[in-house]
Design a protein around this motif. Structure first.
Motif, PDB file in Angstrom:
ATOM      1  N   CYS A  85      -6.765 -11.318  -3.623  1.00 24.29           N
ATOM      2  CA  CYS A  85      -7.603 -11.676  -2.480  1.00 24.29           C
ATOM      3  C   CYS A  85      -6.673 -11.971  -1.315  1.00 24.29           C
ATOM      4  CB  CYS A  85      -8.456 -12.899  -2.819  1.00 24.29           C
ATOM      5  SG  CYS A  85      -9.270 -13.605  -1.386  1.00 24.29           S
ATOM      6  N   LYS A  86      -7.021 -11.447  -0.175  1.00 28.64           N
ATOM      7  CA  LYS A  86      -6.204 -11.670   1.010  1.00 28.64           C
ATOM      8  C   LYS A  86      -7.110 -12.059   2.162  1.00 28.64           C
ATOM      9  CE  LYS A  86      -4.309  -8.606   3.782  1.00 28.64           C
ATOM     10  NZ  LYS A  86      -3.618  -7.392   4.217  1.00 28.64           N
ATOM     11  N   ILE A  87      -6.795 -13.155   2.772  1.00 29.14           N
ATOM     12  CA  ILE A  87      -7.590 -13.589   3.925  1.00 29.14           C
ATOM     13  C   ILE A  87      -6.691 -13.536   5.147  1.00 29.14           C
ATOM     14  CG2 ILE A  87      -8.852 -15.491   4.956  1.00 29.14           C
ATOM     15  CD1 ILE A  87      -9.360 -16.463   2.038  1.00 29.14           C
ATOM     16  N   ASP A  88      -7.171 -12.854   6.146  1.00 29.24           N
ATOM     17  CA  ASP A  88      -6.405 -12.718   7.389  1.00 29.24           C
ATOM     18  C   ASP A  88      -7.150 -13.450   8.487  1.00 29.24           C
ATOM     19  OD1 ASP A  88      -4.870 -11.971   9.489  1.00 29.24           O
ATOM     20  OD2 ASP A  88      -4.610  -9.911   8.797  1.00 29.24           O
ATOM     21  N   GLU A  89      -6.523 -14.427   9.049  1.00 29.00           N
ATOM     22  CA  GLU A  89      -7.173 -15.184  10.122  1.00 29.00           C
ATOM     23  C   GLU A  89      -7.024 -14.491  11.465  1.00 29.00           C
ATOM     24  OE1 GLU A  89      -9.166 -17.666  10.557  1.00 29.00           O
ATOM     25  OE2 GLU A  89      -9.341 -18.317   8.489  1.00 29.00           O
ATOM     26  N   GLY A  90      -6.212 -13.436  11.505  1.00 26.11           N
ATOM     27  CA  GLY A  90      -6.096 -12.674  12.735  1.00 26.11           C
ATOM     28  C   GLY A  90      -5.322 -13.397  13.812  1.00 26.11           C
ATOM     29  N   SER A  91      -5.628 -13.009  15.033  1.00 27.08           N
ATOM     30  CA  SER A  91      -4.807 -13.501  16.143  1.00 27.08           C
ATOM     31  C   SER A  91      -5.076 -14.960  16.470  1.00 27.08           C
ATOM     32  CB  SER A  91      -5.071 -12.644  17.372  1.00 27.08           C
ATOM     33  OG  SER A  91      -6.454 -12.491  17.560  1.00 27.08           O
ATOM     34  N   ILE A  92      -6.094 -15.527  15.874  1.00 30.64           N
ATOM     35  CA  ILE A  92      -6.417 -16.931  16.190  1.00 30.64           C
ATOM     36  C   ILE A  92      -5.403 -17.898  15.575  1.00 30.64           C
ATOM     37  CG2 ILE A  92      -7.934 -17.491  14.245  1.00 30.64           C
ATOM     38  CD1 ILE A  92      -9.904 -18.498  16.486  1.00 30.64           C
ATOM     39  N   HIS A 113      -6.444 -26.221  16.467  1.00 30.26           N
ATOM     40  CA  HIS A 113      -7.630 -26.828  15.871  1.00 30.26           C
ATOM     41  C   HIS A 113      -8.909 -26.351  16.543  1.00 30.26           C
ATOM     42  CE1 HIS A 113      -4.588 -29.329  14.012  1.00 30.26           C
ATOM     43  NE2 HIS A 113      -5.495 -29.734  13.162  1.00 30.26           N
ATOM     44  N   LEU A 114      -8.926 -25.059  16.774  1.00 27.09           N
ATOM     45  CA  LEU A 114     -10.121 -24.483  17.405  1.00 27.09           C
ATOM     46  C   LEU A 114     -11.324 -24.616  16.491  1.00 27.09           C
ATOM     47  CD1 LEU A 114      -9.150 -21.172  19.181  1.00 27.09           C
ATOM     48  CD2 LEU A 114     -10.197 -23.185  20.166  1.00 27.09           C
ATOM     49  N   ARG A 115     -11.091 -24.341  15.220  1.00 25.19           N
ATOM     50  CA  ARG A 115     -12.201 -24.416  14.270  1.00 25.19           C
ATOM     51  C   ARG A 115     -11.647 -24.460  12.857  1.00 25.19           C
ATOM     52  NH1 ARG A 115     -13.428 -18.168  15.623  1.00 25.19           N
ATOM     53  NH2 ARG A 115     -12.056 -17.282  14.071  1.00 25.19           N
ATOM     54  N   TRP A 119     -14.053 -19.921   3.933  1.00 22.87           N
ATOM     55  CA  TRP A 119     -14.200 -18.607   3.295  1.00 22.87           C
ATOM     56  C   TRP A 119     -14.707 -18.824   1.892  1.00 22.87           C
ATOM     57  CZ3 TRP A 119     -13.096 -14.285   6.168  1.00 22.87           C
ATOM     58  CH2 TRP A 119     -12.316 -14.461   7.329  1.00 22.87           C
ATOM     59  N   TYR A 128     -18.016 -21.349  10.110  1.00 15.83           N
ATOM     60  CA  TYR A 128     -17.100 -22.041  11.003  1.00 15.83           C
ATOM     61  C   TYR A 128     -17.563 -23.470  11.202  1.00 15.83           C
ATOM     62  CZ  TYR A 128     -15.716 -17.316  12.308  1.00 15.83           C
ATOM     63  OH  TYR A 128     -15.296 -16.027  12.291  1.00 15.83           O
TER      64      TYR A 128
ATOM     65  N   ASP B 217     -12.333  -9.449  16.685  1.00 12.75           N
ATOM     66  CA  ASP B 217     -11.023  -9.358  16.046  1.00 12.75           C
ATOM     67  C   ASP B 217     -11.129  -8.550  14.758  1.00 12.75           C
ATOM     68  OD1 ASP B 217      -8.459  -9.717  15.459  1.00 12.75           O
ATOM     69  OD2 ASP B 217      -8.467 -11.913  15.499  1.00 12.75           O
ATOM     70  N   ALA B 221     -10.410 -10.944   8.493  1.00 14.18           N
ATOM     71  CA  ALA B 221     -11.104 -10.307   7.374  1.00 14.18           C
ATOM     72  C   ALA B 221     -10.729 -10.976   6.076  1.00 14.18           C
ATOM     73  CB  ALA B 221     -10.715  -8.838   7.295  1.00 14.18           C
ATOM     74  N   ASP B 223     -10.348  -9.861   2.036  1.00 17.21           N
ATOM     75  CA  ASP B 223     -10.241  -8.679   1.193  1.00 17.21           C
ATOM     76  C   ASP B 223     -10.187  -9.163  -0.247  1.00 17.21           C
ATOM     77  OD1 ASP B 223      -9.601  -6.369  -0.065  1.00 17.21           O
ATOM     78  OD2 ASP B 223      -7.490  -6.398   0.566  1.00 17.21           O
TER      79      ASP B 223
END
Lengths: 440, 601
Positions: A85-92, A113-115, A119, A128, B217, B221, B223
């Motif tokens: 399992c891989k969780i990518d929070e992206g650019s945030i 600490h935006l949010r 998951w 969120y 964005d 995601a 996966d």
């Protein structure tokens, strides 16, 4: 007392699984899972980047590895090694990642600490939580894992949200009477939430689970306030360590102060019968029982703190109750080489453990009233009401103990050095020799 | 003078001026100007040297007689008899008489003169002395004046200093005020700024979040290879309102559970406390009442406290009964009654104790006359008397020696005044010594009285102790038989018996210090002996206090005991983390026993 061979690790990431069967360590990109008893490698996982944070799920089936720089979290399963399992929070961005108590949800705190992103591994669902507060301890789960308290900041006011962890239903949301909330912690029975203010103001607020303010406590004004806080395992005491070098104990009925423990530089006989242990690193014998027990009065080395700087090195920074709640260990920052042990029944000083170097870490045995501490030297120090031992860690390269953690059954101890670790086994069967001091 | 100028030409004509002068006297024998004549003739006679020393010569006998007659009459003597004015012949008997009288007068005057001279001398010496005294005083005055001015100066300087310090203080205070204002101002400014910044930050965060959401964005995601089941094996439920209410219910249930557990623990604690209370009441009643049958059963028992009047015993029992009922009721009204009855009984116990005390002391006084302990005291008294005598002698000896020494020192001074002064000093010294001696005597009397008190107290204590021991033995036995929860009272009684032993050893102590005093008396040191007697008396006072506070340590001990008791189960039970409930219900009783204020009874 036996020691295992020495293994490599990085970032001091070594965790024993909650069920006590596995030992997970991180070495750069790799996650190694060993059997605690045989120390044989059971699984080996490779992550995408250097692991910064690692955590076992509560059921010991999954391991979370976080790579904050890349905003990535990878989860591995012990039962199904090919599951991933891989969780990518992206650019945030990502600053903190943790398991929810059920071991099926992961809570990621984004940068600034935006949010908080929740998951779900069951449904892939994302939820969120906005406005989390960036503070010392903004999230706390109750011990039975049913509730989560989260500190929030909206419109320059502090709020606390209580969620039901089962389905992330918002149970309560209330404003707290704090200037700048610094942290919150559930009582071990999960019915009282202690909320404390930042060090600029001494204030502890106690809220019931349903959001009622039970009591508030303030010991003094103006000078720097609370530095640390701990609940006793039975929830009946709340110990508050502050910058004035005192620990105050509140009771759970009236929420008033029962007593306060001072940390004086000179200890007089009036402070009850106690033995000071001066643990010296002189002779290189393996065991050193009953090191030096001095009679009071005696002086304790004090480092004068630089009060002009922010976060001065003064005051009680760490507090820990023993598992049976009988003892409280404290450390005062301007007496860094000393750990104080207080007797919670007599409400008096039990022992003063003076080391030659500054104490890095101390932890109570989860089963017995036994305290392990390390000072960044190749020695392990143990204290129990019956006496104290210091043990040299046998190694060629000079293994320096920087941190330690107990196995959940209290029979072994993980000693963590800068880049290595080793296990220390307490000999429980062989009661005839040294260990008999624990059973006295 | 006119006469003189008249006669001077006459004298010139005469060849002997001396004669002429006499003739002139005779010629001008007018009585009016006789004095002036005589006075004027005297310097003349002086100037004319020795010729006139012979007052009477053949030629001027009658004149002389006349003159003397006149003189005598003027002096108030019997002049008439010397010569008749007509014949001017010497009548020898009155003349001799007159002469004798004159001589007598002369002698008298001589003597008085001498006396006067002496007086003069003396006065001059005293004058001198006074003058020197005056000078000295003047010097002293000067010195004092100088000192005074110096002090004045110092005072002025200090005043000045104070003033400057005060002004300093004032300015500092102002400074502090100013700084406080500044701090307050800064704090408010800071909080304002912080709030502003925080708002901006929030705004920025909001915008950032918006932007990130708007950007859709891609990277954000999860996966997962395949979905996991829930840890509890259940299926995922939809979020419904029902779920919310069930959560509320759960929450309240858990809260309720907690409160129930807490109440349970408090109940347990309460019932335990009640048990303790009941036990205490029973004990108290036992202490107060059962002496009655005891006294009846054993009339031969000579202890006086057994004859405690059983005045309010029936009522007491009644109260006890009703309070026991009340204990079971455990309601608001009962509490009031309970506290009342406890208070009553407590008061009774106190009275009883006081009575016991007084009885013991009474017995003491009775026994004192014939007791064996009175003998050494008499010996002491004698010893003291003897010592005092010796001290007195020594003092006198020293005193005389001092006086002798002073005298010797004084003799070295020739000066009369110095001697005088020294006399004064010795007098003063004597006064002082007398004063000291009086003080001394007073002190000695005090010490004596104290010592008497101490010995009396010790004796009384011994008796009290004995009665107490008996009392306690009975009590303990009863308690043991009752199998009370205060198991560790036994421990206390053990320790107490040790203290009783230490008291018993006291007479030995007293005896041991008498010989010590005997040896010390030879050194003439009064203080040391009195102090030693006091220090020997001290342990008896501590014992006294300890025994007087008997009740307090006992209660503390029993507290300690109940402290220890519940502590062991905690350790045993809490090793297996799940038995939290039992821990909770055990721990509060520890707490409330320690903090009386928290115990909810």
């Amino acid at each position: 007392m036996n020691f295992s061979e020495i293994f490599k690790q990085s970032n001091q990431l070594c965790r024993i699984s909650p069920d006590g069967r596995y030992l997970a360590t991180c070495v750069q990109y790799r996650l190694v899972v060993r059997d605690v008893n045989s120390l044989q490698i059971l699984h080996l996982y490779t992550c995408l980047d250097q692991i910064v944070h690692m955590e076992w799920s509560s059921d010991s089936l999954f391991i979370l590895c976080a790579m904050y720089k890349r905003g990535l979290v990878q989860v591995w399963s012990l039962e199904q090694p090919d599951w991933h399992c891989k969780i990518d929070e992206g650019s945030i961005g990502l600053v903190s990642s943790r398991w929810s108590p059920d071991g099926r949800h992961i809570l990621n705190t984004t940068e600034f600490h935006l949010r908080v992103t929740v998951w779900s591994l069951c449904t892939k669902a994302v939820s969120y939580i906005k406005y989390p507060k960036a503070c010392q301890k903004g999230i706390d789960f109750s011990r039975d894992g049913s509730y989560m308290a989260l500190a929030e900041r909206r419109d320059c006011k502090d709020y606390v949200s209580v969620f039901v962890c089962e389905d992330w239903h918002l149970l309560r949301h209330f404003e707290t009477e704090t200037q700048d909330l610094a942290g919150l912690e559930w009582s071990p029975n999960g019915c009282v939430l202690a909320v404390w203010d930042s060090c600029l103001e001494y204030k502890v607020l106690l809220y019931s689970l349903d959001g009622r303010l039970l009591s508030s406590f303030s010991a003094y004004e103006w000078s720097l306030g609370i530095k640390s806080l701990a609940w006793s395992p039975s929830s009946q005491f709340l110990a508050i360590g502050s910058f004035d070098e005192k620990v105050r104990i509140l009771n759970h009925i009236t929420w008033k102060k029962i007593t306060e423990f001072e940390h004086p530089a000179t200890i007089y006989p009036a402070l009850a019968g106690l033995g000071l242990m001066c643990v010296s690193t002189g002779p290189l014998t393996l065991y050193q029982t009953h090191n030096e027990i001095s009679q009071p009065p005696f002086q304790i080395p004090v480092v004068k703190p630089d009060l002009d700087r922010a976060n001065p090195k003064v005051g009680v920074s760490s507090l820990a109750f023993s598992a049976d709640g009988r003892y409280l260990a404290t450390k005062n920052d301007n007496m860094a080489s000393v750990v104080w042990v207080w007797n919670m029944q007599k409400m008096s000083l039990e022992a003063v453990l003076e080391q030659t170097a500054a104490v890095r870490c101390f932890q109570w045995d989860p089963r017995r009233p036994r305290l392990a501490l390390c000072t960044g030297t190749p020695r392990l120090y143990l204290w129990s009401p019956a006496g104290s031992v210091s043990v040299q860690v046998p190694s060629e390269g000079g293994f320096q103990v920087h941190a330690l953690s107990w196995h959940s059954n209290g029979d072994s101890l993980v000693l963590i050095g800068k880049e290595h670790l080793c296990l220390c086994y307490m000999d429980t069967e062989d009661k005839s020799t040294d260990s008999n001091i624990w059973t006295k | 003078m006119g006469d003189w100028s008249m006669t001077s030409p006459l004298g010139v004509s005469m060849e002997n001026s001396e004669i002429s002068s006499i003739s002139r006297v005779t010629l001008s024998s007018s009585r009016q100007n006789h004095d002036s004549l005589y006075s004027s003739s005297l310097p003349l006679s002086k100037s004319s040297h020795n010729v006139l020393s012979a007052f009477c010569i053949e030629e001027n006998v009658p004149q002389c007689i006349l003159y003397i007659n006149q003189e005598l009459s003027s002096l108030g003597l019997a002049s008439m008899c010397i010569a008749t004015p007509v014949e001017a012949t010497l009548n020898s008997v009155p003349a001799l008489n007159a002469m004798y009288e004159l001589l007598q007068a002369q002698r008298r005057s001589q003597r008085s003169l001498e006396a006067l001279e002496q007086d003069l001398l003396r006065t001059s010496s005293t004058l001198e002395h006074l003058q020197t005294g005056n000078y000295r005083l003047k010097d002293q005055l000067e010195l004092l004046k100088r000192e005074k001015s110096g002090l004045h100066e110092k005072e002025r300087q200090l005043q000045l200093k104070i003033e400057t310090l005060q002004s300093c203080l004032k300015s500092e205070k102002e400074e502090i005020q100013k700084l406080q204002n500044i701090i307050a101002g800064r704090a408010s400014q800071y909080s304002h700024d912080a709030k502003r910044k925080e708002r901006e930050c929030v705004k920025l965060k909001e915008r950032l979040g918006q932007l990130l959401i708007d950007k859709r964005d891609k990277k954000l995601a999860i996966d997962v290879l395949n979905y996991l089941g829930r840890s509890d094996g259940k299926r995922i439920q939809w979020k419904t309102g029902k779920a919310g209410t069930s959560h509320e219910g759960d929450m309240y249930k858990s809260l309720l559970n907690d409160y129930e557990a807490r109440q349970q623990s408090l109940m347990v604690e309460n019932s335990e406390l009640k048990k303790v209370l009941q036990q205490m009441k029973r004990d108290m009643m036992y202490i107060l009442s059962p002496h009655k049958p005891c006294a009846k059963a054993s009339p031969g028992d000579d202890s006086p406290e057994r004859g405690f009047p059983p005045a309010g015993l029936e009522g007491q029992d009644e109260v006890g009964e009703c309070s026991r009922e009340n204990l079971d009721q455990s309601c608001e009204k009962a509490r009031e009654q309970l506290t009342y009855s406890i208070r009553l009984q407590w008061r009774r116990l106190k009275n009883h104790m006081e009575k016991l005390d007084s009885q013991v002391s009474l017995a003491q006084t009775q026994q004192q006359s014939g007791s064996e302990e009175a003998v050494p005291r008499e010996v002491h008294e004698e010893e003291m008397q003897r010592m005092r005598l010796e001290v007195q002698q020594g003092k006198d000896f020293i005193h005389t020696q001092q006086q002798l020494l002073q005298k010797q020192l004084n003799s070295s001074f020739d000066d009369e005044t110095a001697a005088l002064l020294n006399d004064c000093y010795t007098l003063e010294e004597k006064e002082r010594l007398k004063e000291e001696w009086r003080l001394f005597e007073e002190q000695k009397g005090n010490f004596e009285r104290e010592r008497k008190n101490f010995t009396e107290a010790a004796i009384r204590l011994g008796h009290e102790k004995k009665t107490f021991e008996e009392d306690r033995a009975a009590w303990l036995k009863n308690q043991f038989l009752n199998l009370t929860p205060f198991v560790d009272r036994k421990k206390y009684s053990l320790s107490d018996s040790q203290s009783a032993l230490s008291i018993r050893s006291e007479p030995e102590l007293q005896q041991s210090y008498t010989p010590a005093k005997l040896t010390k008396s030879s050194t003439y040191n009064e203080f040391s002996t009195t102090y030693s007697s006091i220090s020997d008396g001290l342990p008896s006072t501590t014992e006294l206090y300890r025994t007087l506070h008997l009740i307090q340590p006992e209660t503390r001990h029993s507290k300690r005991g109940s402290w220890q008791e519940p502590s062991s189960p905690i350790r045993a039970e809490n090793l297996f983390g799940k038995s939290k409930c039992s821990v909770r219900c055990r721990d509060p009783c520890i707490l409330s026993l320690d903090k009386d204020g928290d115990s909810p009874i």
